[in-house]
Design a protein around this motif. Structure first.
Motif, mmCIF file in Angstrom:
data_model
loop_
_atom_site.group_PDB
_atom_site.id
_atom_site.type_symbol
_atom_site.label_atom_id
_atom_site.label_comp_id
_atom_site.label_asym_id
_atom_site.label_seq_id
_atom_site.Cartn_x
_atom_site.Cartn_y
_atom_site.Cartn_z
ATOM 1 N N LEU A 11 0.597 -1.250 0.100
ATOM 2 C CA LEU A 11 0.035 0.017 0.241
ATOM 3 C C LEU A 11 0.963 1.279 -0.032
ATOM 4 N N ILE A 14 1.152 3.122 -3.277
ATOM 5 C CA ILE A 14 0.180 3.969 -3.893
ATOM 6 C C ILE A 14 0.566 5.431 -4.028
ATOM 7 N N SER A 44 1.806 11.175 4.484
ATOM 8 C CA SER A 44 2.374 9.792 4.671
ATOM 9 C C SER A 44 3.464 9.496 4.978
ATOM 10 N N PHE A 73 -6.354 8.139 5.899
ATOM 11 C CA PHE A 73 -5.750 7.774 4.883
ATOM 12 C C PHE A 73 -4.294 8.166 5.035
ATOM 13 N N TRP A 76 -3.027 5.838 7.461
ATOM 14 C CA TRP A 76 -2.924 4.262 7.067
ATOM 15 C C TRP A 76 -1.661 4.094 6.142
ATOM 16 N N LEU A 77 -1.781 4.940 5.291
ATOM 17 C CA LEU A 77 -0.485 5.041 4.337
ATOM 18 C C LEU A 77 0.883 5.215 5.007
ATOM 19 N N ASN A 181 -1.107 -7.078 1.806
ATOM 20 C CA ASN A 181 -1.030 -6.146 0.748
ATOM 21 C C ASN A 181 -1.713 -7.050 -0.306
ATOM 22 N N ILE A 184 -5.503 -6.997 -0.603
ATOM 23 C CA ILE A 184 -6.154 -5.703 -1.216
ATOM 24 C C ILE A 184 -5.668 -5.325 -2.408
ATOM 25 N N CYS A 216 -13.539 1.948 3.959
ATOM 26 C CA CYS A 216 -11.717 1.992 3.731
ATOM 27 C C CYS A 216 -11.184 1.381 2.336
ATOM 28 N N LEU A 220 -9.480 3.340 -0.859
ATOM 29 C CA LEU A 220 -8.297 2.775 -1.231
ATOM 30 C C LEU A 220 -8.292 2.314 -2.680
ATOM 31 N N LEU A 223 -7.937 5.563 -4.503
ATOM 32 C CA LEU A 223 -6.366 6.022 -4.567
ATOM 33 C C LEU A 223 -5.855 5.396 -5.371
ATOM 34 N N LEU A 224 -6.034 4.106 -5.692
ATOM 35 C CA LEU A 224 -5.346 3.165 -6.618
ATOM 36 C C LEU A 224 -5.591 3.583 -8.081
#
Length: 518
Positions: A11, A14, A44, A73, A76-77, A181, A184, A216, A220, A223-224
């Motif tokens: 992740l 990203i 991040s 986020f 998380w990142l 990872n 996801i 979430c 994500l 974002l991807l």
């Protein structure tokens, strides 16, 4: 799809990927703030360095307890950049439930919203592993901005856990679902495609709570794919309708209860919803009449249904736009077909595959299957067998490969997209001094799909009423888990070993329904 790199293994990659290609593009819009992909990369990295300074490293758990916020986020990142694991905590839980999750996950650093300061202060010494608490307001930003924005570039592998979500347990305690990872990222490009081709030209609405895989996970996915998404803190139907129009939302994920709330809002009649091109829905079954109303209201949108679980990293089947356009009422009762990379079969109690049309337990094999339950080897072994995950749902496949959910193998209740296990509610209600015995079941509810109902045997001489029992539960359970009704009986049906025969209890309420899920 050109903005998606299918080779990402962590992740953490990203924000690096998009910051290098489109740093000025907006990633997240939230309450008047816009975070670009370049800023997300820097923020991040600052979080990651702050976590490292706090002693957080590979495999350590950090928690987030808050309503939806853009800093989620970043955190998380940032955790991903030091190969740590984020644990989003359900903001609707009661104090004792929150304390249990924090201790079970062995959280070291805890990020909390202002609303939850009192809850955490009351827990105090009961939080056994928490070393630092950071509030997600200006305190968080001051802490973040003290750190350098150098990317720590800590090595992470595809099979490292990066997310731990808690789902209710059949034994009365929630279980930590460990997602890697690979879980996801391994199928996100296929998900973007199956969700109607979400791309960087779309503007998404993220309305689900971020402690839920649908919240979430959707963020994500955006974002991807290099999307801009608008994150709302609370789901307020009138505000959502305004947001769709002012932000020109093109794609979103909603649960049926949200769709019903939007259609019930008077503003919907005059709203211009022509910007919406895709609506993905799931997390609980949708009544056919509600779906038809939604299709009529959002007439320019293609509807897509998904079916999945937290343990399968969200959706594993999809009922496509074309399937919805076929106007086949029977097909619309289906959950669709497996997405690319997912195998589904129906098995009997012994694990033997069943033929087309036969009802049995739904099991699946996919890269999306969780690594396992946190510190619950026995539960993991029961759920994951030879690469196949046992969903606990019962259904059948038709001749064309469409999946239909028929009933539940387990007793789980799905209310408004939230999973509720009766054992957890029963465990609390048994503590009420006037309750001699109790069974909790799900009954049909036109708004939430299912509602929690408690069937209670009073202790001898007691005259306790429903309001007292519900009030007792309210102090100990999240609001969505509370019984909406209480019925008093003299005896509960049990088999010779003492197991409650809940099918018999449910029968009178579900009589006349084709499926035993609403």
């Amino acid at each position: 799809m050109s903005d998606v790199n299918p080779l990402l293994s962590s992740l953490a990659e990203i924000p690096r990927f998009h910051a290098a290609r489109r740093p000025k593009a907006v990633a997240i819009s939230h309450e008047g703030r816009n975070i670009t992909y370049g800023k997300l990369q820097d923020a991040s990295s600052r979080v990651a360095n702050g976590l490292r300074a706090a002693g957080i490293g590979q495999g350590d758990r950090i928690g987030v307890l808050d309503k939806n916020s853009d800093c989620f986020f970043e955190i998380w990142l940032g955790a991903a950049k030091v190969n740590a694991v984020i644990v989003p905590i359900n903001a609707r839980l009661a104090g004792p439930e929150i304390e249990y999750v924090i201790n079970d996950a062995e959280i070291k650093v805890l990020f909390i919203g202002e609303l939850f300061v009192d809850v955490i202060q009351k827990a105090g010494p009961g939080l056994k592993t928490v070393e630092r608490v950071i509030t997600t307001d200006n305190s968080y930003r001051q802490w973040r901005d003290k750190q350098t924005d150098d990317d720590p570039a800590v090595e992470a592998h595809a099979d490292d856990v990066c997310l731990q979500l808690y789902t209710s347990g059949t034994t009365g305690h929630p279980k930590g679902v460990q997602l890697t990872n690979r879980n996801i990222l391994g199928s996100l490009p296929q998900t973007l495609k199956s969700w109607g081709g979400w791309s960087s030209s779309d503007i998404a609405l993220v309305a689900m709570p971020l402690f839920h895989i649908a919240g979430c996970g959707t963020g994500l996915i955006c974002l991807l794919g290099g999307l801009r998404f608008v994150l709302i803190r609370d789901f307020v139907p009138a505000q959502v309708i305004k947001t769709i129009q002012t932000e020109r939302i093109t794609v979103t994920f909603l649960v049926p209860a949200m769709i019903l709330a939007l259609l019930s809002e008077p503003l919907i009649g005059k709203a211009n919803l022509s910007c919406v091109r895709r609506i993905v829905y799931g997390a609980s079954p949708i009544p056919l009449d509600l779906l038809k109303r939604a299709v009529t209201t959002f007439k320019d949108a293609g509807f897509i249904q998904i079916y999945g679980l937290t343990e399968t990293t969200g959706g594993i089947t999809v009922l496509s736009i074309d399937d919805h356009d076929r106007a086949d009422s029977q097909l619309l009762r289906s959950c669709g077909k497996p997405i690319d990379g997912v195998d589904i079969r129906i098995v009997d109690a012994a694990g033997n595959a069943l033929p087309v049309g036969r009802v049995g337990e739904i099991v699946c094999r996919t890269v999306k299957n969780m690594k396992g339950y946190w510190r619950r080897d026995k539960d993991t072994a029961q759920a994951l067998r030879n690469g196949w995950f046992s969903t606990g749902d019962a259904g059948y496949l038709d001749q064309s490969g469409y999946l239909f959910i028929h009933d539940r193998v387990k007793d789980m209740i799905v209310s408004g997209g939230e999973n509720i296990y009766p054992a957890e509610v029963e465990s609390v209600l048994f503590g009420q001094p006037d309750v001699a015995d109790v069974a909790v079941i799900g009954v049909p509810d036109p708004k939430w799909g299912e509602a929690v109902k408690a069937i209670v045997i009073r202790r001898n001489g007691s005259t306790v009423d429903a309001e007292t029992i519900i009030a007792y539960a309210r102090e100990r359970l999240a609001g969505y888990k509370l019984p909406k009704s209480v019925e008093f009986v003299d005896v509960l049906p049990r088999n010779p070993t003492g197991k409650l025969l809940k099918r018999e209890l449910r029968e009178q309420y579900w009589r006349g329904y084709e499926r035993r899920v609403n």
